[in-house]
Enzyme design. Structure first.
Site, PDB file in Angstrom:
ATOM      1  CG  ASP A 138      59.034  65.873  49.590  1.00 23.48           C
ATOM      2  OD1 ASP A 138      56.991  65.731  49.517  1.00 23.48           O
ATOM      3  OD2 ASP A 138      59.789  65.947  49.193  1.00 23.48           O
ATOM      4  N   GLY A 142      58.404  72.879  48.438  1.00 21.77           N
ATOM      5  CA  GLY A 142      57.295  71.573  48.937  1.00 21.77           C
ATOM      6  C   GLY A 142      58.382  70.665  48.040  1.00 21.77           C
ATOM      7  CG  HIS A 143      57.826  66.057  45.630  1.00 22.10           C
ATOM      8  ND1 HIS A 143      58.513  65.344  46.492  1.00 22.10           N
ATOM      9  CD2 HIS A 143      56.961  65.437  44.696  1.00 22.10           C
ATOM     10  CE1 HIS A 143      58.084  64.373  45.884  1.00 22.10           C
ATOM     11  NE2 HIS A 143      57.772  64.448  44.569  1.00 22.10           N
ATOM     12  CG  PHE A 144      56.053  69.357  41.885  1.00 20.16           C
ATOM     13  CD1 PHE A 144      56.848  68.654  40.608  1.00 20.16           C
ATOM     14  CD2 PHE A 144      55.581  68.276  42.420  1.00 20.16           C
ATOM     15  CE1 PHE A 144      56.363  67.388  40.540  1.00 20.16           C
ATOM     16  CE2 PHE A 144      55.150  66.666  42.111  1.00 20.16           C
ATOM     17  CZ  PHE A 144      55.920  66.514  41.136  1.00 20.16           C
TER      18      PHE A 144
END
Length: 288
Positions: free
Chosen positions: A238, A264-266
């Site tokens: 992320d 990553g972010h999700f």
């Protein structure tokens, strides 16, 4: 194996009508799932059935996101979001809960914790930040906007954060297999962000986020004093909320379980089963 059915509801409050998803028996401990930018409770669609086998799961859409609507004079600030989510919990008679916080959901959960510290039984932080070292390079234009509050810097943030490509990148960057990301996720997010007036609200929220950073020391004090059980499951690629923010929880919560995942972010979207198993194991080990 059969999973509890997720149902969809609207709850009218004093200044908002909250859309939420729920599954599982209300007689079980409640998990409150709070999403962040740029998404909605839709992000939890695959995780909810996994958790609802043992828990009562509730996932509202925060105002300005998803299908929640507000009155014309609603003020879009994190302080007001906290008030609204508190009213939502009270309306559902949820007095104690496990808090799952992601992105914008983190300051809302931690503001709630300052107001009702005994309500939170445990925290799951999925890229939910409470430390300045967790703010990645994606925040640089936003920090500049905080200092200037100029229209020029507001426009830079608009172009950096509120385009279709920027929305899609939040899902695909750092993901081991970008082909595993369902296109309806970022497409729905961007469609809802594009409603009349919504992008201006989002820019106002980027500016308002600085007041969450001002509260980081109080959030950390709450964590230190409460020693609330916490699972930190963080996508290590992320660039919005970066891994040092995950590791920082150990300063205030030495028993924190920190997992840096290949995502990553999700994380919940690409590593659903992995994070689901981590959550269920964490809560079982804490007798919740």
């Amino acid at each position: 194996m059969s999973f509890p059915k997720t149902t969809f509801h609207y709850l009218s409050l004093s200044n908002a009508t909250i859309f939420y998803r729920t599954a599982g028996s209300p007689s079980n401990p409640t998990i409150l799932l709070l999403h962040g930018f740029p998404t909605s409770s839709f992000m939890f669609r695959n995780l909810i059935p996994l958790l609802a086998q043992r828990y009562h799961v509730v996932a509202p859409d925060i105002p300005a996101f998803g299908f929640t609507t507000t009155k014309a004079d609603y003020k879009y600030t994190f302080e007001n979001f906290t008030t609204t989510i508190g009213e939502f919990l009270d309306a559902l008679r949820i007095k104690s809960f496990i808090a799952y916080m992601f992105d914008y959901g983190a300051p809302i959960v931690l503001r709630l914790a300052l107001q009702r510290p005994n309500a939170i039984r445990a925290i799951i932080s999925q890229n939910g930040n409470a430390y300045e070292e967790g703010l990645g390079s994606a925040w640089d234009p936003i920090k500049k906007y905080w200092k200037s509050h100029s229209e020029a810097d507001r426009e830079i943030v608009r172009q950096a954060m509120l385009t279709f490509d920027a929305t899609k990148t939040q899902y695909t960057h750092g993901t081991a297999n970008a082909d595993s990301v369902a296109p309806e996720s970022y497409t729905l997010d961007y469609a809802l962000l594009g409603r009349p007036g919504n992008k201006e609200i989002q820019l106002d929220l980027f500016y308002d986020y600085q007041y969450n950073v001002d509260l980081y020391p109080k959030f950390q004090e709450y964590l230190r004093h409460s020693q609330v059980p916490i699972l930190v499951a963080w996508g290590k690629h992320d660039v919005i909320f970066v891994p040092p923010g995950a590791e920082a929880y150990k300063r205030d919560l030495p028993k924190a379980q920190v997992h840096l995942l290949d995502a990553g972010h999700f994380v919940e979207d690409t590593n659903t089963e992995e994070i689901g198993h981590l959550i269920l194991g964490f809560l079982k080990n804490n007798d919740i």
